[in-house]
Enzyme design. Sequence first.
Site, mmCIF file in Angstrom:
data_model
loop_
_atom_site.group_PDB
_atom_site.id
_atom_site.type_symbol
_atom_site.label_atom_id
_atom_site.label_comp_id
_atom_site.label_asym_id
_atom_site.label_seq_id
_atom_site.Cartn_x
_atom_site.Cartn_y
_atom_site.Cartn_z
ATOM 1 N N GLU A 178 0.821 -1.217 0.000
ATOM 2 C CA GLU A 178 0.000 0.000 0.000
ATOM 3 C C GLU A 178 0.857 1.270 0.000
ATOM 4 O OE1 GLU A 178 -3.502 2.327 2.537
ATOM 5 O OE2 GLU A 178 -2.836 0.356 3.191
ATOM 6 N N LYS A 220 -2.325 -1.974 -3.386
ATOM 7 C CA LYS A 220 -3.383 -1.113 -2.839
ATOM 8 C C LYS A 220 -2.940 0.341 -2.993
ATOM 9 C CE LYS A 220 -6.174 -0.134 1.266
ATOM 10 N NZ LYS A 220 -6.618 -0.564 2.610
#
Length: 341
Positions: A178, A220
């Site tokens: 992420e 992500k």
Amino acid sequence: MDIEDELQATIADMVQPGKGILAADESLPTIAKRFKPVGAESTEETRRAYRSLLFTTPGLGEFISGVILFEETLGQCADDGTPLAQVLAQQNIVPGIKVDKGKIPLAGAPGDEITQGLDGLAERLRVYKGQGARFAKWREVYAIGERNPTQLGIDANAEMLARYAAVCQEEGIVPIVEPEVLIDGDHSLQHCLEVNEAVLHAVFHALHRHRVVLEYMVLKPSMVLPGKLHPTRATPEQVAAATVKVLRRTVPAAVPSINFLSGGLGPAEATANLSTMNALFSGLPWALSFSYGRALQEPVLQAWAGNAENRAAAQQALYQRARLNGLARYGKYQLEMEEEP
């Protein structure tokens, strides 16, 4: 089952048509901030009760394939004594775990930050795996400013993400990578595009250096958006075009799924942006899905308000939000669906 088979089985369970990931891994300060506006006190019991409410929502597994848990939650049980990770598994939802330890200022790069938590990560992952976790998540953040992110910040954060991902895969845990480019500030859509492109290039170079197997990870990222203080808001079509342009330039086809974070967007806006991407762009090499936290939970919190009597209404709010995002996976969400019961 060897490690490669474990990783493949987890990816297959996480990446499914019409499904995405619920981020329920808020830290203690963050969940206290979420509870406060609805009048709920953040205690170990209220956090357990709230997350138990989420995970026992009837039919949640129709649209949610994985849930990211906070460490505390992984050790908690539902009202009937069933471990919450097992509650998820019973709905065919894969339990995961947030493993980073939060961010600190990055030395030598004023305005940039770096995330902690690599020390002892392999040992922690073994414990989490024993508790039912099959994937992990690590977040690095990038603020956009006149001088930020610096090249040092971009490279250092990419290195941390890659080191984390490599450790995860060695332990048979699928890593969610992420890199969050923040929407704070007054930057333009084009400036955000340029930063996202630089960040993702660095991340995938680092993943390659650390021999991370791309087929066994999930990305992500942020959507490409103008800053919150920018005078002009972008349409879903503009966000979709800019975001997909960056992804095409930076993300190898081997990555199975890109699950966007909502990053401060409202529930309807996050859903509309995702749906527009899937409606306008077909034939992309990766699934485009969601890994939303507040954009899935905001209506739930408002319906729950810390009151056990509101459980059914809160669960209905979550089911509806998950259903709409499931439609967005196919590019079939329409704004008027927000008014449906």
